[in-house]
Design a protein around this motif. Structure first.
Motif, PDB file in Angstrom:
ATOM      1  N   LEU A  67       1.219  -1.055  -0.129  1.00 50.13           N
ATOM      2  CA  LEU A  67      -0.309   0.193  -0.138  1.00 50.13           C
ATOM      3  C   LEU A  67       1.160   1.663   0.169  1.00 50.13           C
ATOM      4  N   GLU A  68       1.908   1.660   0.445  1.00 54.54           N
ATOM      5  CA  GLU A  68       2.775   2.530   0.778  1.00 54.54           C
ATOM      6  C   GLU A  68       3.565   3.049  -1.064  1.00 54.54           C
ATOM      7  N   GLU A  69       4.163   1.177  -1.580  1.00 53.96           N
ATOM      8  CA  GLU A  69       4.104   1.528  -2.939  1.00 53.96           C
ATOM      9  C   GLU A  69       3.402   2.246  -3.696  1.00 53.96           C
ATOM     10  N   VAL A  70       1.972   2.069  -3.557  1.00 52.62           N
ATOM     11  CA  VAL A  70       0.668   2.931  -4.627  1.00 52.62           C
ATOM     12  C   VAL A  70       0.796   4.123  -3.925  1.00 52.62           C
ATOM     13  N   ARG A  71       0.962   4.483  -2.937  1.00 48.20           N
ATOM     14  CA  ARG A  71       1.004   5.558  -2.182  1.00 48.20           C
ATOM     15  C   ARG A  71       1.938   6.061  -2.521  1.00 48.20           C
ATOM     16  N   ASP A  72       2.258   5.922  -2.556  1.00 43.63           N
ATOM     17  CA  ASP A  72       4.104   7.012  -3.079  1.00 43.63           C
ATOM     18  C   ASP A  72       4.266   7.279  -4.784  1.00 43.63           C
ATOM     19  N   ARG A  73       3.239   6.582  -5.198  1.00 38.88           N
ATOM     20  CA  ARG A  73       3.778   6.478  -7.128  1.00 38.88           C
ATOM     21  C   ARG A  73       2.284   7.224  -7.305  1.00 38.88           C
ATOM     22  N   SER A  74       1.431   6.863  -6.754  1.00 38.98           N
ATOM     23  CA  SER A  74      -0.244   8.128  -6.222  1.00 38.98           C
ATOM     24  C   SER A  74       0.724   9.492  -5.747  1.00 38.98           C
ATOM     25  N   LYS A  75       0.970  10.142  -5.243  1.00 41.34           N
ATOM     26  CA  LYS A  75       1.468  11.331  -5.174  1.00 41.34           C
ATOM     27  C   LYS A  75       2.380  12.104  -6.086  1.00 41.34           C
ATOM     28  N   ASN A  80      -2.877   5.648 -12.010  1.00 39.78           N
ATOM     29  CA  ASN A  80      -3.327   4.457 -11.152  1.00 39.78           C
ATOM     30  C   ASN A  80      -1.982   3.900 -10.754  1.00 39.78           C
ATOM     31  N   GLU A  81      -1.888   2.898  -9.849  1.00 38.28           N
ATOM     32  CA  GLU A  81      -0.785   1.489  -9.886  1.00 38.28           C
ATOM     33  C   GLU A  81       0.018   0.949 -11.096  1.00 38.28           C
TER      34      GLU A  81
END
Length: 155
Positions: A67-75, A80-81
């Motif tokens: 979940l952290e990787e997805v959040r970092d990518r979306s920042k 989407n991922e």
């Protein structure tokens, strides 16, 4: 005379065959010409290539991301991922279009509805004046026609 006609027929036949051959060669040559400015229909655009690169990277990582990787990518503005930012700037959204929202359209419609009776009454008055002018013109024309008919009867 007969030899002249047969000679003309042969000449026209040769000309027709040469024309047909020329047309078929030119059309096939032009069909194979490549336009350098536009990509071919089966070539991918830059957005599609970026999307493909991002998807391959995601697949190469193997398995689901945390979940952290997805959040970092979306920042970073990712859609989407998997897609990442591919096509983000080509997408239509309220911030980059001049389109009116539904709320704005409803407000304008309600504002116009409030002004409608005044507009209708002024338009009705104008139509009544136009009809009155037309009736006066018609009455004058009828009066002239009647006078003309009376004069022609008296003569």
């Amino acid at each position: 005379m007969k030899s002249l006609l047969s000679g003309l027929r042969f000449f026209f036949t040769v000309c027709l065959c040469a024309t047909m051959m020329f047309v078929s060669v030119v059309s096939s040559a032009s069909a194979q010409a490549v336009v350098k400015d536009k990509p071919m229909t089966n070539e991918a655009s830059e957005v599609a290539k970026e999307y493909e690169r991002t998807a391959k990277d995601t697949i190469d990582k193997g398995g689901l991301q945390s979940l952290e990787e997805v959040r970092d990518r979306s920042k970073g503005g990712a859609i989407n991922e998997v897609q990442g930012t591919a096509g983000f700037y080509n997408m239509k959204r309220p911030s980059n279009t001049d389109a009116k929202s539904i709320e704005q359209q409803i407000e304008e419609g309600l504002d116009n509805a409030g002004e409608a009776p005044a507009k209708l009454s002024s338009e009705a008055k104008k139509a009544a004046k136009d009809a009155e002018k037309t009736a006066k013109k018609t009455a004058k024309q009828a009066e002239r026609a009647a006078k003309k008919a009376m004069n022609s009867m008296n003569d």
